[in-house]
Design an enzyme around this catalytic site. Structure first.
Site, PDB file in Angstrom:
ATOM      1  CB  CYS A   1      -3.022  -1.222   8.575  1.00  0.00           C
ATOM      2  SG  CYS A   1      -1.420  -1.180   7.827  1.00  0.00           S
TER       3      CYS A   1
ATOM      4  CG  HIS B   1      -1.994  -0.939   1.272  1.00  0.00           C
ATOM      5  ND1 HIS B   1      -2.131  -1.912   2.245  1.00  0.00           N
ATOM      6  CD2 HIS B   1      -3.043  -1.106   0.434  1.00  0.00           C
ATOM      7  CE1 HIS B   1      -3.231  -2.627   2.002  1.00  0.00           C
ATOM      8  NE2 HIS B   1      -3.796  -2.156   0.916  1.00  0.00           N
TER       9      HIS B   1
HETATM   10  C1  CIR Z   1      -3.726  -7.421   3.739  1.00  0.00           C
HETATM   11  O1  CIR Z   1      -2.924  -8.004   3.009  1.00  0.00           O
HETATM   12  O2  CIR Z   1      -4.720  -6.862   3.302  1.00  0.00           O
HETATM   13  C2  CIR Z   1      -3.489  -7.426   5.229  1.00  0.00           C
HETATM   14  N1  CIR Z   1      -2.876  -8.651   5.615  1.00  0.00           N
HETATM   15  C3  CIR Z   1      -2.627  -6.252   5.626  1.00  0.00           C
HETATM   16  C4  CIR Z   1      -3.300  -4.938   5.381  1.00  0.00           C
HETATM   17  C5  CIR Z   1      -2.438  -3.797   5.768  1.00  0.00           C
HETATM   18  N2  CIR Z   1      -3.124  -2.570   5.576  1.00  0.00           N
HETATM   19  C6  CIR Z   1      -2.532  -1.445   5.228  1.00  0.00           C
HETATM   20  O3  CIR Z   1      -1.346  -1.419   4.921  1.00  0.00           O
HETATM   21  N3  CIR Z   1      -3.296  -0.370   5.155  1.00  0.00           N
END
Ligand code: CIR
Length: 255
Positions: free
Chosen positions: A250, A163
């Site tokens: 996140c 991201h």
């Molecule tokens: C994913 O791959 O969607 C989750 N395991 C991690 C999400 C992390 N979110 C972020 O960087 N905003």
């Protein structure tokens, strides 16, 4: 200044979260403890924290940042690019919580996909990363919605990171933490860039909240650079979230 934060308690299934890291599976009880410490750190910054219940059918659902973009004018419910996460954006308790704070709620629609971890807010302007999770149609919809409310947005193509905010963190006052592929990106040349070394790249995922900066535990060079800028630092251990590619930003919606 942020007044409100929304978080969701990690689910008992967190060990099944999507990951590209090779650091083993998160330990649920440890993740819960780290999440509690995260909420305590946020509380110290003076925000009101809304804590949503866990959802075991969604292992990644503690990463609430991805399911909505909270602006000064409206909240925008996203449409996650990861199929296992798509229905997280429609969870009724999140919608209810947002409706309690916002008069205007907008939605990203098919064929658009957006995960708001790809969106970095700088005042009224929003940088939107084009990634494996956020597509052009989603970014276009997002920009149209932002413009409807007098805000603006632009896209930033991503090369390697999951991201946008995996490698960038805006700390207000023109200060921008930059790691990896963003260090030489001309798009960010106008900021006071604080470059993060490769061996501490994960540490770039910090969050500014009301003059404090939350920094992940175990990144002493990042911590020092932020302290040297004059911020009050709160260190939070995120080791269990890191195992499934998650970090400080996140884990919350801040608005
Ligand atoms: C994913 O791959 O969607 C989750 N395991 C991690 C999400 C992390 N979110 C972020 O960087 N905003």
């Amino acid at each position: 200044m942020f007044k409100n934060v929304i978080v969701r308690v990690p689910s008992a299934t967190i060990s099944e979260g999507i990951t590209s890291a090779h650091e083993g599976k998160p330990i649920y009880t440890k993740a819960l403890m780290q999440h509690e410490n995260y909420v305590s750190a946020l509380t110290k910054t003076g925000v009101n924290v809304t804590v949503l219940e866990p959802h075991d059918e969604f292992p990644d659902s503690c990463f609430v940042e991805d399911v909505a973009l909270c602006t000064s004018k409206c909240a925008i419910i996203t449409r996650p690019g990861a199929l296992s996460r798509r229905k997280e954006a429609a969870l009724p308790d999140m919608l209810e919580a947002l409706k309690g704070f916002y008069e205007h709620i907008e939605y990203i629609k098919d064929p658009g996909t957006v995960e708001a971890g790809d969106i970095m807010m700088v005042g009224d302007h929003f940088y939107i990363g084009l990634s494996a999770r956020t597509n052009q149609a989603g970014a276009d919809q997002m920009i149209s919605i932002l413009e409807k409310y007098g805000l603006s947005g632009q896209v930033v193509p991503l090369k390697k990171v999951l991201h946008l905010k995996t490698g960038l963190a805006y700390l207000e006052n023109n200060n921008l933490l930059v790691a990896g592929e963003f260090k030489d990106d001309p798009e960010f040349a106008k900021f006071n860039k604080i470059e993060i070394d490769e061996d501490e790249a994960y540490g770039a995922n910090c969050i500014w909240v009301n003059g404090y900066v939350l920094v992940p535990a175990g990144y002493p060079k990042v911590q020092k650079k932020i302290e040297d800028l004059g911020y009050k630092v709160l260190v939070v251990d995120t080791s269990e979230f890191r195992k499934i590619d998650g970090g400080l930003s996140c884990l919350s919606l801040r608005f």
